[in-house]
Design a protein around this motif. Structure first.
Motif, PDB file in Angstrom:
ATOM      1  N   ILE A  49       0.867  -1.196   0.000  1.00  0.00           N
ATOM      2  CA  ILE A  49       0.000   0.000   0.000  1.00  0.00           C
ATOM      3  C   ILE A  49       0.894   1.232   0.000  1.00  0.00           C
ATOM      4  N   ALA A  50       0.733   2.079  -1.009  1.00  0.00           N
ATOM      5  CA  ALA A  50       1.581   3.267  -1.154  1.00  0.00           C
ATOM      6  C   ALA A  50       0.965   4.463  -0.425  1.00  0.00           C
ATOM      7  N   HIS A  51       1.833   5.310   0.163  1.00  0.00           N
ATOM      8  CA  HIS A  51       1.444   6.558   0.848  1.00  0.00           C
ATOM      9  C   HIS A  51      -0.007   6.531   1.343  1.00  0.00           C
ATOM     10  N   PRO A  52      -0.297   5.731   2.370  1.00  0.00           N
ATOM     11  CA  PRO A  52      -1.697   5.483   2.765  1.00  0.00           C
ATOM     12  C   PRO A  52      -2.451   6.696   3.282  1.00  0.00           C
ATOM     13  N   TYR A  53      -1.750   7.735   3.771  1.00  0.00           N
ATOM     14  CA  TYR A  53      -2.453   8.890   4.344  1.00  0.00           C
ATOM     15  C   TYR A  53      -2.051  10.206   3.686  1.00  0.00           C
ATOM     16  N   SER A  54      -1.579  10.155   2.453  1.00  0.00           N
ATOM     17  CA  SER A  54      -1.199  11.399   1.776  1.00  0.00           C
ATOM     18  C   SER A  54      -1.366  11.220   0.280  1.00  0.00           C
ATOM     19  N   LYS A  55      -1.314  12.339  -0.448  1.00  0.00           N
ATOM     20  CA  LYS A  55      -1.546  12.347  -1.888  1.00  0.00           C
ATOM     21  C   LYS A  55      -2.869  11.626  -2.165  1.00  0.00           C
ATOM     22  N   VAL A  56      -2.825  10.469  -2.816  1.00  0.00           N
ATOM     23  CA  VAL A  56      -4.035   9.676  -3.002  1.00  0.00           C
ATOM     24  C   VAL A  56      -4.123   8.720  -1.817  1.00  0.00           C
ATOM     25  N   SER A  57      -4.915   9.083  -0.810  1.00  0.00           N
ATOM     26  CA  SER A  57      -5.000   8.288   0.420  1.00  0.00           C
ATOM     27  C   SER A  57      -5.699   6.960   0.159  1.00  0.00           C
ATOM     28  N   TRP A  58      -5.329   5.970   0.965  1.00  0.00           N
ATOM     29  CA  TRP A  58      -5.923   4.645   0.838  1.00  0.00           C
ATOM     30  C   TRP A  58      -7.237   4.590   1.615  1.00  0.00           C
ATOM     31  N   SER A  59      -8.270   4.074   0.985  1.00  0.00           N
ATOM     32  CA  SER A  59      -9.552   3.904   1.680  1.00  0.00           C
ATOM     33  C   SER A  59      -9.603   2.481   2.214  1.00  0.00           C
TER      34      SER A  59
ATOM     35  N   LEU B 278      11.497  15.479   7.214  1.00  0.00           N
ATOM     36  CA  LEU B 278      10.934  14.239   7.763  1.00  0.00           C
ATOM     37  C   LEU B 278      10.263  14.495   9.107  1.00  0.00           C
ATOM     38  N   VAL B 279       9.051  14.017   9.225  1.00  0.00           N
ATOM     39  CA  VAL B 279       8.315  14.106  10.490  1.00  0.00           C
ATOM     40  C   VAL B 279       7.885  12.693  10.878  1.00  0.00           C
ATOM     41  N   ARG B 280       7.582  12.513  12.133  1.00  0.00           N
ATOM     42  CA  ARG B 280       7.191  11.175  12.597  1.00  0.00           C
ATOM     43  C   ARG B 280       5.903  10.725  11.900  1.00  0.00           C
ATOM     44  N   PRO B 281       5.931   9.561  11.252  1.00  0.00           N
ATOM     45  CA  PRO B 281       4.736   9.061  10.543  1.00  0.00           C
ATOM     46  C   PRO B 281       3.787   8.342  11.509  1.00  0.00           C
TER      47      PRO B 281
ATOM     48  N   ILE C 272       3.227  -2.069   3.612  1.00  0.00           N
ATOM     49  CA  ILE C 272       2.683  -0.724   3.713  1.00  0.00           C
ATOM     50  C   ILE C 272       3.843   0.256   3.824  1.00  0.00           C
ATOM     51  N   GLU C 273       3.723   1.404   3.178  1.00  0.00           N
ATOM     52  CA  GLU C 273       4.778   2.411   3.254  1.00  0.00           C
ATOM     53  C   GLU C 273       4.664   3.161   4.578  1.00  0.00           C
ATOM     54  N   ILE C 274       5.745   3.162   5.343  1.00  0.00           N
ATOM     55  CA  ILE C 274       5.777   3.838   6.631  1.00  0.00           C
ATOM     56  C   ILE C 274       6.188   5.296   6.453  1.00  0.00           C
ATOM     57  N   ILE C 275       7.225   5.526   5.658  1.00  0.00           N
ATOM     58  CA  ILE C 275       7.656   6.884   5.301  1.00  0.00           C
ATOM     59  C   ILE C 275       7.660   6.983   3.784  1.00  0.00           C
ATOM     60  N   ASN C 276       7.099   8.061   3.256  1.00  0.00           N
ATOM     61  CA  ASN C 276       7.142   8.361   1.828  1.00  0.00           C
ATOM     62  C   ASN C 276       7.710   9.760   1.683  1.00  0.00           C
ATOM     63  N   ALA C 277       8.937   9.861   1.158  1.00  0.00           N
ATOM     64  CA  ALA C 277       9.651  11.141   1.133  1.00  0.00           C
ATOM     65  C   ALA C 277       8.933  12.183   0.281  1.00  0.00           C
ATOM     66  N   ASP C 278       8.398  11.781  -0.857  1.00  0.00           N
ATOM     67  CA  ASP C 278       7.713  12.734  -1.728  1.00  0.00           C
ATOM     68  C   ASP C 278       6.485  13.321  -1.041  1.00  0.00           C
ATOM     69  N   SER C 279       5.733  12.473  -0.335  1.00  0.00           N
ATOM     70  CA  SER C 279       4.544  12.954   0.378  1.00  0.00           C
ATOM     71  C   SER C 279       4.920  13.958   1.463  1.00  0.00           C
ATOM     72  N   MET C 280       5.982  13.657   2.219  1.00  0.00           N
ATOM     73  CA  MET C 280       6.387  14.563   3.289  1.00  0.00           C
ATOM     74  C   MET C 280       6.874  15.892   2.742  1.00  0.00           C
ATOM     75  N   LEU C 281       7.593  15.855   1.608  1.00  0.00           N
ATOM     76  CA  LEU C 281       8.087  17.097   1.006  1.00  0.00           C
ATOM     77  C   LEU C 281       6.927  17.992   0.595  1.00  0.00           C
ATOM     78  N   LYS C 282       5.889  17.410   0.012  1.00  0.00           N
ATOM     79  CA  LYS C 282       4.741  18.198  -0.441  1.00  0.00           C
ATOM     80  C   LYS C 282       3.871  18.647   0.730  1.00  0.00           C
ATOM     81  N   LYS C 283       3.684  17.776   1.692  1.00  0.00           N
ATOM     82  CA  LYS C 283       2.813  18.093   2.823  1.00  0.00           C
ATOM     83  C   LYS C 283       3.410  19.178   3.716  1.00  0.00           C
TER      84      LYS C 283
END
Length: 388
Positions: A157-167, A212-215, A177-188
């Motif tokens: 499961i990619a970036h479950p809580y950012s960009k296109v979030s997983w339902s 980087l912030v705590r996921p 499951i992705e724990i840290i996604n660098a691209d998502s954190m940079l944009k967020k």
């Protein structure tokens, strides 16, 4: 009359100059502050004698010109080689991306593996190690997982809580499951990271560490899922550009019994067999190189690696090895709760309760990495009451 007209103009000019001097002063103070922090920044390294010879490193989740990346596969492989990676896993968008799948192989001394990032009904799902299908995967999340599994592949499961979030729905045998996604954190966290962004042109590793912030949500969801079914955690670069900086930032570490084969198919099996079974750990390597970390269990003479499941039918001991010459602290986590921690290089613990045991390690040295962000995250060892 002329004197009276010049006075307001002179006053306005002085105000403008004062404002400019204030801006210049702020800029100088900011420049000194940033320069001081960049000067102090360093990547901590293990002692040469502590570096394991049986460990390979790679980067997971990136995009090439076959989808929305800025570099072609050969260029990305060359960058990975310059970053001293052993393997990379491309995940170009597609259902699947047939062009990227056809370009796998050894390139520039780096093992290049290709999967696909699927846009499906619940969000984005990464598919790896599947036999090339004759048709596109289903847009339905559940159906696509079954199709990929039928082709001997596995899913993350990619970036479950950012960009296109997983339902979230019923769990259907996702592998990771992705724990840290660098691209998502940079944009967020782009605006909160603005003070550090100029460092991208001088020391990009410093700037990327600051984003980087705590996921927290990812970690909690991972722990909850693991109570139902083994699922493995990944640090994802999700690179579209800034490839080298991201390859230095987040890595997968795979303890391996023998060097990667020069034969592509054999080497591919070596990598995917470890990932499928969760026998790897994740690290923020631009903060400190993590080579040599180990987490395992022992039952008598039997050694149980990360990702494995075993029973508590006999005395079991968990071991954590952090053989580093710099300050760090390891936390043993059981079902999402810390049960033991230590700054020693070797930690052992005899569990009495079944459940999911994993490790987070935090740097205790001066570092741009947020103190709440784990430097190392292991995959779990699963202990059950029943005999396996």
């Amino acid at each position: 009359m002329n004197i009276n007209k010049k006075a307001p103009r002179s006053k306005a000019r002085r105000l403008v100059l004062s404002f400019l001097y204030i801006l210049l002063g702020i800029f100088l103070i900011y420049s000194l502050w940033l320069s001081f922090n960049l000067f102090r920044f360093k990547t901590y390294k293990p002692s040469s004698q502590d570096v394991s010879l049986c460990e390979i490193e790679g980067a997971y989740h990136m995009h090439s010109t076959f989808s929305d990346g800025r570099k072609n596969i050969d260029e990305i492989a060359a960058i990975a080689s310059s970053a001293s990676l052993d393997f990379i896993i491309l995940t170009d968008h597609g259902e699947p991306n047939f062009e990227a799948l056809a370009c796998q192989g050894w390139k520039k001394g780096v093992l290049v593996l290709s999967g696909s990032e699927l846009s499906i009904s619940r969000g984005h799902l990464v598919a790896l190690d599947f036999k090339t299908p004759s048709h596109s995967f289903s847009q339905n999340a559940e159906e696509s997982v079954y199709q990929i599994k039928a082709l001997h592949g596995f899913t993350i499961i990619a970036h479950p809580y950012s960009k296109v979030s997983w339902s979230w729905g019923k769990f259907i045998d996702y592998s990771g499951i992705e724990i840290i996604n660098a691209d998502s954190m940079l944009k967020k966290d782009f605006f909160s990271s603005l003070p550090h962004m100029p460092a991208l042109f001088i020391k990009p590793q410093y700037a990327l560490l600051k984003i980087l912030v705590r996921p927290e949500k990812n970690l909690k969801k991972w722990d909850a899922l693991n109570k139902l079914h083994p699922i493995y955690g990944y640090f994802s670069v999700d690179a579209h550009l800034l490839y080298k900086s991201l390859f230095l930032l987040l890595r997968l570490h795979l303890p391996i019994k023998k060097p990667l084969s020069t034969d592509f198919e054999t080497a591919k099996r070596q990598i995917y067999d470890l990932l499928k079974h969760g026998n790897f750990y994740n690290a923020v390597d631009s903060a400190a190189q993590a080579d040599g970390f180990r987490f395992w269990a022992e039952k008598g003479k039997k050694k149980i690696p990360m990702g494995a499941t075993t029973s508590l039918d006999s005395v079991t001991t968990l071991y954590i090895k952090t053989p580093f010459p710099f300050a760090k602290e390891a936390f043993l986590i059981h079902n999402g709760n810390t049960i033991h921690h230590s700054r020693e290089e070797m930690l052992s613990y005899k569990p009495t309760q079944p459940g999911v045991y994993r490790v987070e390690v935090y740097l205790k040295e001066r570092t741009p990495l947020n103190k709440k962000v784990p430097w190392i995250v292991s995959n779990p060892i699963f202990l059950t009451e029943e005999k396996q």
